[in-house]
Design an enzyme around this catalytic site. Sequence first.
Site, short mmCIF file in Angstrom:
data_model
loop_
_atom_site.label_atom_id
_atom_site.label_comp_id
_atom_site.label_asym_id
_atom_site.label_seq_id
_atom_site.Cartn_x
_atom_site.Cartn_y
_atom_site.Cartn_z
N LYS A 1 0.83 -1.22 0.00
CA LYS A 1 0.00 0.00 0.00
C LYS A 1 0.87 1.27 0.00
CE LYS A 1 -3.64 -2.60 2.23
NZ LYS A 1 -4.91 -2.60 2.91
N GLY B 1 -7.83 -4.77 6.87
CA GLY B 1 -7.22 -3.84 7.81
C GLY B 1 -7.99 -3.68 9.11
C1 PEP Z 1 -5.40 -5.82 1.46
O1 PEP Z 1 -5.34 -4.60 1.52
O2 PEP Z 1 -5.41 -6.40 0.36
C2 PEP Z 1 -5.45 -6.55 2.71
C3 PEP Z 1 -5.84 -7.80 2.68
O3 PEP Z 1 -5.10 -5.85 3.84
P1 PEP Z 1 -4.97 -6.45 5.33
O4 PEP Z 1 -4.20 -7.75 5.23
O5 PEP Z 1 -4.24 -5.40 6.10
O6 PEP Z 1 -6.36 -6.68 5.81
#
Ligand code: PEP
Length: 245
Positions: A8, A167
Amino acid sequence: MFIAGNWKMNGTVAQARDLAQALVNGLPDGAPATAIFPPAIHLAAVHDIIKDSPIFMGGQDCSSAENGAHTGDLSVAMLADIGARGVIVGHSERRTDHGESNEAILGKVKAAQSAGLGAVLCVGETLDERQSGRAETVVQSQLAACLPTTFDSGSVVIAYEPVWAIGTGMVATVQDISAMHSMIRQWLQAHRPEIADTFILYGGSVKAANAADVFGADEVGGALVGGASLKSDDFLGIIAAAMKA
Ligand code: PEP
């Protein structure tokens, strides 16, 4: 299995290099296919670190346009030129933050295909859609709208990411993951047989501590990992769980 880390909008170039180096150093023999998706501005630096390793990298988004007057966008040719072999398309954060429609996402999948990049197509329902019993319908309509009807050079991987699990620390239950992944597999067999055998990744708060459960669900071919991909030990822990699954 295929394990993908979505970094990200995090880190400096020095941190990106350090994280990539720690993964190169720590990746065990026999690890599953492993990909990282750094911020675009860090791709060149990360490529320098991983280029002689089994880890491959991709972009977090691409334009559907070939080139031209699209300020701030990146073409698939630019990604390929810098050493990317894949690209995430249709992540829920792009759908929400940038209003990306299924139609726009289809254009991006087609662009990735045209450049021979592997597209990781993200689909998934919101909490409201799940609570109102529409999760499967929503995912089916995203698949129908975002997947081309024919496929050429690049591969397409599906990432099922319930929006409410991204998240948040909330993970879908093994039963819910199994049901959704089995539905996706059946849908692909019926509607997009050319990619019916592709990986179907689960994404949404996957960590080393819950990875074994996730990988035990039906039709789970790996994980798309956000937060836990930012620390090498956490990400390598998920890779270790995939190796045991
Ligand atoms: C993502 O953003 O693709 C994701 C799965 O994030 P997280 O693992 O932080 O939930």
